[in-house]
Scaffold this active site. Structure first.
Site, short mmCIF file in Angstrom:
data_model
loop_
_atom_site.label_atom_id
_atom_site.label_comp_id
_atom_site.label_asym_id
_atom_site.label_seq_id
_atom_site.Cartn_x
_atom_site.Cartn_y
_atom_site.Cartn_z
N LYS A 183 -7.50 9.82 -1.76
CA LYS A 183 -6.26 9.82 -2.58
C LYS A 183 -6.04 8.72 -3.29
CE LYS A 183 -1.71 10.18 -2.37
NZ LYS A 183 -1.45 9.72 -3.59
N GLU A 259 -2.77 -0.73 6.55
CA GLU A 259 -2.67 -2.10 5.56
C GLU A 259 -1.32 -1.61 5.05
OE1 GLU A 259 -4.56 -4.45 6.26
OE2 GLU A 259 -6.12 -3.80 7.13
N CYS A 293 -0.31 -7.31 -1.86
CA CYS A 293 0.29 -7.19 -0.44
C CYS A 293 0.59 -8.63 0.27
CB CYS A 293 -0.47 -6.34 0.41
SG CYS A 293 -2.37 -6.88 0.52
N GLU A 390 10.50 -7.27 1.30
CA GLU A 390 9.24 -7.44 0.23
C GLU A 390 9.56 -6.76 -1.04
OE1 GLU A 390 5.98 -4.29 0.58
OE2 GLU A 390 4.45 -6.01 0.18
P1 NAD Z 1 3.26 3.61 -1.14
O1 NAD Z 1 3.39 3.63 0.02
O2 NAD Z 1 4.37 4.22 -2.09
O3 NAD Z 1 2.03 4.48 -1.64
C1 NAD Z 1 0.74 4.18 -1.36
C2 NAD Z 1 0.03 5.55 -1.19
O4 NAD Z 1 0.27 6.32 -0.34
C3 NAD Z 1 0.08 6.29 -2.73
O5 NAD Z 1 -1.26 6.91 -2.69
C4 NAD Z 1 1.12 7.51 -2.29
O6 NAD Z 1 0.86 8.48 -2.95
C5 NAD Z 1 0.68 7.36 -0.53
N1 NAD Z 1 1.77 8.08 0.07
C6 NAD Z 1 3.23 7.58 0.15
N2 NAD Z 1 3.79 8.18 0.95
C7 NAD Z 1 2.83 8.99 1.72
C8 NAD Z 1 2.89 9.62 3.02
N3 NAD Z 1 4.37 10.15 3.52
N4 NAD Z 1 1.93 10.18 3.49
C9 NAD Z 1 0.67 10.09 2.63
N5 NAD Z 1 0.51 9.39 1.87
C10 NAD Z 1 1.60 8.91 1.35
O7 NAD Z 1 2.62 2.15 -1.69
P2 NAD Z 1 2.58 1.37 -3.13
O8 NAD Z 1 3.76 1.38 -3.95
O9 NAD Z 1 1.67 2.49 -3.87
O10 NAD Z 1 1.92 0.06 -3.01
C11 NAD Z 1 2.47 -0.96 -2.70
C12 NAD Z 1 2.74 -1.20 -1.04
O11 NAD Z 1 1.26 -1.13 -0.56
C13 NAD Z 1 3.40 -2.61 -0.83
O12 NAD Z 1 4.03 -2.52 0.35
C14 NAD Z 1 1.88 -3.50 -0.58
O13 NAD Z 1 2.25 -4.56 0.53
C15 NAD Z 1 1.01 -2.40 0.40
N6 NAD Z 1 -0.33 -2.90 0.06
C16 NAD Z 1 -0.72 -3.51 1.27
C17 NAD Z 1 -2.10 -3.89 1.28
C18 NAD Z 1 -2.79 -4.43 2.64
O14 NAD Z 1 -3.92 -4.87 2.44
N7 NAD Z 1 -2.01 -4.66 3.65
C19 NAD Z 1 -2.69 -4.00 0.09
C20 NAD Z 1 -2.34 -3.53 -0.98
C21 NAD Z 1 -0.99 -3.04 -0.76
#
Ligand code: NAD
Length: 487
Positions: A183, A259, A293, A390
């Site tokens: 997804k 991650e 991230c 963050e």
């Molecule tokens: P988010 O957590 O809002 O969403 C990420 C994904 O998870 C989306 O596809 C969303 O639809 C899905 N999602 C949200 N809640 C969920 C749940 N309860 N169950 C299953 N899926 C769910 O994050 P975002 O705003 O899309 O991305 C930014 C975040 O991602 C930041 O915190 C960033 O640090 C992190 N990030 C981490 C890495 C890493 O390698 N550590 C890399 C890129 C981004």
């Protein structure tokens, strides 16, 4: 302004991608273009029934095709063909990325697509080279350790660098013989959909890779809690990662890679090459407008060089060129959404209320899109929201130190431990500090990943669990079985 393509006429893949074809549904979630705030498209939301269908198809194809059982070299060959197709389709993939995400077209084409193809190639190489082990046992026995695919991996990706994030998930899962249901973020689904189409064109059995669209609570939860998903691979916020842990614990035990978020420090000692440090730090916090991230969002500078460093970083920031993501000349990204830019504003306002001084930026930029000025905040202590939260935006806080002990203490964040940067010419100090810094990655005299995908990436503490990239990611896409034979 040199327009690379017309975002109004770009053909967008429509629907989910299941069993080798697009499956349309009612448009539910609107997608806007971050560059100008205009509506772009809308996507359907896969409910639990559709997710169940996608996972069952992937599981059936994984069992019945010879994907997991063929000559590993043949699997690697097909994956390399997949990577070649990604390269061939670089132009269109970059447009699909730039039209809805925050990635400027030039960066999408020259960096993201190239990385995506390289990640697939990197993991393909493991398929026919990395095996199990025969281990020492009594002479009358043979002990073996086997590594086997999980069946179906459930993958969930964020919006910040969609092509790279998809490749981090697809590469190890497929090379290890799994099916995958992925997804993408509901804000940036198009490049992932087209990748799935290319996978089938490359010879990966139709149905092995399925893409379901939707939000976290409906579609994401249906993936993570599905009994046929053997492992969850998630990249996103720490908040969602914690929710996923709870959901999985509630519905059955399964391994997961998480991650998550970061608040990464960059520690600069007075003996460092200050010009180099300034360039690296500016790049790390302005790249993708800080929506990375591992963004190095906390500068921890030795007091005697802090002012000079801040001035040099501000100069780099001033050279950034904000613009439409479909403009070839754009080097500075918009923020993904109105919600996200409002959140950045709220945190910076709270930081100011708590005593932060604005060195540069600190506000939205004049634009019809969601642009936030590159920002430096000084005069912050460890309780200031600019240091604790963050922000996921182009906001750099500065704290100063006088001793190595103070630097280490400031660098250690109570919650996060994703990455750290260290700038010094003193080799002993570099090694000493690298050992002390609580982070999954330490970069010395540089900041940011190289194209050495062999280095695993992942966080300490609330920044995550497990690793993407490296041999660890490939091994993490398999479960381990011990076999003991009495001869
Ligand atoms: P988010 O957590 O809002 O969403 C990420 C994904 O998870 C989306 O596809 C969303 O639809 C899905 N999602 C949200 N809640 C969920 C749940 N309860 N169950 C299953 N899926 C769910 O994050 P975002 O705003 O899309 O991305 C930014 C975040 O991602 C930041 O915190 C960033 O640090 C992190 N990030 C981490 C890495 C890493 O390698 N550590 C890399 C890129 C981004």
């Amino acid at each position: 302004m040199t327009l690379s393509f017309d975002p109004a006429t770009l053909h967008l893949p429509k629907g989910h991608f299941i069993d080798g074809r697009y499956v349309e549904g009612a448009d539910v979630l609107e997608i806007r273009r971050p560059s100008d705030g205009k509506p772009l498209s809308a996507i359907p939301v896969a409910d639990a029934a559709l997710v169940d269908e996608a996972i069952n198809i992937s599981a059936r194809v994984q069992r019945q095709s010879d994907w997991a059982t063929c000559m590993p070299r043949d699997r690697a060959r097909i994956l390399r063909r997949f990577a070649d197709l990604i390269d061939q389709e670089a132009g269109y993939l970059a447009q699909l990325e730039a039209v809805c995400s925050t990635r400027p077209i030039t960066q999408a084409r020259q960096s993201d697509v190239v990385n995506c193809a390289d990640h697939i190639r990197f993991f393909a190489e493991f398929a026919d080279k990395e095996g199990g082990q025969v281990v020492p046992t009594a002479d009358a026995q043979m002990g073996m350790i086997l590594h086997e695919p999980y069946g179906v991996i459930g993958a969930i990706a964020p919006w910040n660098v969609p092509l790279s994030m998809a490749a981090w998930k697809l590469g190890p899962a497929l090379a290890a013989g799994n099916g995958i249901v992925i997804k993408p973020s509901e804000m940036t689904p198009f490049s992932t959909l087209y990748l799935a189409e290319l996978a089938v064109r490359a010879g990966i059995p139709a149905g092995l890779v399925n893409v379901v669209l939707g939000d976290g609570p409906t579609t994401g939860t249906a993936i993570t809690t599905h009994p046929l998903v053997g492992k969850v691979s998630f990249t996103g916020s720490t908040r969602a990662g914690a929710q996923i842990m709870q959901d999985i614990a509630r519905t059955g035990i399964k391994p997961m890679t998480l991650e998550l978020g970061g608040k990464s420090p960059q520690v600069v000692f007075a003996d460092a090459d200050i010009d180099l440090a300034a360039a690296c730090i500016a790049r790390s916090i302005t790249g993708n407008a800080g929506q990375v991230c591992v963004a190095g969002s906390r500068l921890i500078a030795e007091k005697s060089v802090a002012e000079e460093l801040a001035a040099k970083i501000a100069k780099h920031m001033a050279a950034m060129r904000p613009g439409k993501t479909w403009d070839e000349a754009t080097t500075y990204s918009p923020i993904i959404s109105e919600t996200q830019i409002s959140r950045i504003e709220a945190i910076v306002d709270a930081a100011k209320t708590a005593g932060a001084e604005v060195v540069t930026g600190g506000c939205r930029m004049e634009s019809d899109g969601y642009f936030y000025a590159p920002t430096i905040l000084a005069g912050v202590d460890e309780t200031n929201p600019a240091v604790t939260e963050e922000i996921f935006g182009p906001v750099l806080s500065i704290q100063t130190f006088e001793t190595e002990e103070q630097a280490t203490a400031l660098a250690t964040h109570p919650t996060y431990g994703l990455a750290s940067g260290l700038f010094t010419r003193d080799l002993s100090r570099a090694i000493r500090m690298s050992r002390k810094l609580e982070a999954g990655t330490v970069w010395v005299n540089r900041y940011g990943r190289s194209r050495d995908m062999i280095l695993p990436t992942g966080g300490y503490k609330s920044s995550g669990l497990g690793k993407d990239l490296g041999r660890e990611a490939y091994m993490g896409a398999m479960r381990t079985k011990s076999v003991l034979i009495d001869l």
